[in-house]
Write a protein that holds these residues in place. Structure first.
Motif, short mmCIF file in Angstrom:
data_model
loop_
_atom_site.label_atom_id
_atom_site.label_comp_id
_atom_site.label_asym_id
_atom_site.label_seq_id
_atom_site.Cartn_x
_atom_site.Cartn_y
_atom_site.Cartn_z
N VAL A 12 54.55 61.72 -55.35
CA VAL A 12 54.84 63.02 -54.86
C VAL A 12 54.15 63.08 -53.79
CG1 VAL A 12 55.31 65.41 -53.96
CG2 VAL A 12 56.82 63.91 -55.71
N VAL A 13 52.42 62.47 -54.45
CA VAL A 13 51.50 63.27 -54.34
C VAL A 13 50.96 61.89 -53.17
CG1 VAL A 13 49.09 63.06 -54.90
CG2 VAL A 13 49.85 64.25 -56.18
N VAL A 14 51.10 60.38 -54.21
CA VAL A 14 50.95 59.60 -53.18
C VAL A 14 51.83 59.71 -51.69
CG1 VAL A 14 50.75 57.04 -52.72
CG2 VAL A 14 50.44 58.13 -54.76
N LYS A 15 53.11 59.48 -51.43
CA LYS A 15 53.89 60.37 -51.11
C LYS A 15 53.41 61.31 -49.74
CE LYS A 15 58.78 59.56 -49.38
NZ LYS A 15 60.37 60.49 -49.72
N THR A 16 52.56 62.04 -49.76
CA THR A 16 53.04 62.99 -49.41
C THR A 16 51.47 62.30 -48.20
OG1 THR A 16 53.81 64.89 -50.63
CG2 THR A 16 52.21 65.45 -49.10
N ILE A 17 50.25 61.82 -48.99
CA ILE A 17 49.26 61.57 -48.94
C ILE A 17 49.75 60.52 -47.48
CG2 ILE A 17 46.48 60.71 -48.15
CD1 ILE A 17 47.19 62.31 -51.59
N HIS A 21 50.61 62.48 -43.82
CA HIS A 21 49.66 62.75 -43.86
C HIS A 21 48.54 63.79 -44.30
CE1 HIS A 21 49.62 58.63 -42.14
NE2 HIS A 21 50.72 59.36 -41.75
N GLN A 22 49.05 64.57 -45.35
CA GLN A 22 48.84 66.03 -45.63
C GLN A 22 48.84 65.70 -46.71
OE1 GLN A 22 52.42 67.97 -45.04
NE2 GLN A 22 52.16 67.72 -42.85
#
Length: 410
Positions: A12-17, A21-22
């Motif tokens: 989830v962290v990787v996908k969000t970043i 781009h958040q």
């Protein structure tokens, strides 16, 4: 076991970043969405030295990078910590083996408890703190070590170290208080207060929202586990590598209790602890004694763990056997100090005895390594499922209407 949860939190962290781009303040995928940044067990790599591995490599590779580098980092910290108590290479190796190669590390990994990796910062924190309170330490180096120790604790906070953080804080607090009493100096307590203040300041962006969320949704977990004191010897000597295994004298599965040292490793530990002397060693032994009282658990309402479990910070913890890991670290430090005291008395025979201890360390390493390998051999054997990056339409419900059968969970 817990790997689905732990890997999901990282993905989830990787996908969000990378995709949105958040910063991963919010996790929209679990339980209809929840504030990940204010969770005890979410966003473990958002502020982490291992984040680049996840951004650059696929998840199955990145998690292996985190595991291997964490193990090496913890072993290096053990080696440096041992140097505070001995100049013997063999004794340093034995301490590193006792802490970094015992089966608890691999059992917890096999179960998917990735927060255990954050214990790699525990020996570093104790090493830096012990250097900082040394009366002969240069003022500049002492200040730097205090800041670095605080950074280690803050890193554990950002990594969701729900057990490593309070265990580290407890060990430092007891160690500082007892060394201060023995040396009749306020220096350890001032250093402890400074480390705590800097660590809280550095971790405040995580701690403040976490505190606010826990005020709304407190995490209170019962802790009924208990063993008899003599069972600790069995935990340290049974050659059990099945992380799903059970034993008649424990509650739960073996991965929560097993910590194999072997009879030889345990014998060396006990002999070294008995031979140790000095204010630092006395503080470590008393801290270990208190933590052992926690390990035996809550067989009675007035046992130390049951009473300690009433404190706000520890109400969220269960499985008191997890206190055994920092206990072994404290005892190992005292043990290598006792070994150094013994070696310093043998005169010209020291070189020969160093060689004997070196061969002993090899035997201990092979014995412990064979047992620690068993849980790892059970893990990482399934191929990763396909994770199609899809974003189907979804909506978020802020308030649920009253429904039959709905009740609040206490």
């Amino acid at each position: 076991h817990n790997w689905d949860q732990m890997n999901t939190q990282r993905e989830v962290v990787v996908k969000t970043i990378l995709r949105f781009h958040q910063f991963p303040f919010w996790d929209p995928y679990e339980c209809g969405g929840h504030p990940a940044w204010a969770s005890l067990e979410s966003d473990p790599i958002a502020v982490s030295p291992w984040l680049p591995a996840y951004l650059l490599a696929p998840l199955p590779i990145a998690i292996r990078v985190e595991i291997v580098l964490s193990a090496l980092w913890g072993a290096l910290g053990c080696w440096l910590l041992a140097s505070r108590f001995t100049r013997s290479v063999a004794l340093r190796a034995l301490l590193t083996l006792a802490v970094a190669v015992n089966s608890r590390w691999s059992l917890q990994l096999a179960a998917g408890h990735t927060w255990h990796l954050l214990y790699a910062f525990l020996p570093w924190t104790l090493y830096l703190f012990d250097r900082a309170i040394d009366v002969d330490a240069p003022a500049g180096r002492a200040r730097r070590d205090i800041v670095l120790a605080a950074i280690c604790i803050a890193t554990m906070v950002y990594g969701d170290g729900i057990y490593p953080v309070p265990h580290t804080a407890f060990l430092l607090a007891v160690y500082a208080a007892l060394v201060a009493r023995s040396t009749r100096s306020w220096r350890p307590l001032r250093a402890l207060a400074t480390v705590g203040a800097i660590a809280m300041g550095l971790a405040a962006p995580k701690l403040l929202p976490l505190y606010a969320e826990l005020q709304r949704y407190p995490r209170h977990i019962a802790s009924e586990e208990a063993i008899f004191p003599q069972d600790i010897v069995r935990i340290l000597t049974l050659r059990v590598g099945d992380y799903l295994g059970r034993a008649s004298f424990i509650n739960g599965m073996w991965h929560e209790w097993g910590l194999y040292l072997g009879w030889l490793g345990l014998g060396l530990l006990v002999a070294g602890v008995v031979a140790s002397r000095g204010p630092r060693e006395r503080a470590l032994k008393w801290a270990a004694f208190v933590m052992v009282l926690f390990v035996v658990g809550g067989f009675h309402q007035l046992t130390p763990w049951r009473l300690f479990h009433l404190l706000p910070l520890f109400k969220s913890q269960h499985v008191p056997s997890r206190w055994l890991y920092p206990t072994i670290l404290a005892l190992a430090c005292a043990a290598v100090s006792g070994g150094e005291r013994w070696l310093s008395r043998v005169g010209n025979r020291r070189a020969f005895l160093e060689v004997v201890l070196g061969f002993t360390a090899v035997v201990v390493a092979v014995d412990m390594g064979l047992v620690a390998r068993m849980p790892i051999a059970q893990s990482f054997v399934n191929p990763a499922p396909a994770m199609d990056d899809q974003a189907p339409p979804f909506h978020m419900v802020h308030r649920l209407p009253p429904r039959d059968g709905y009740r609040l969970c206490g």
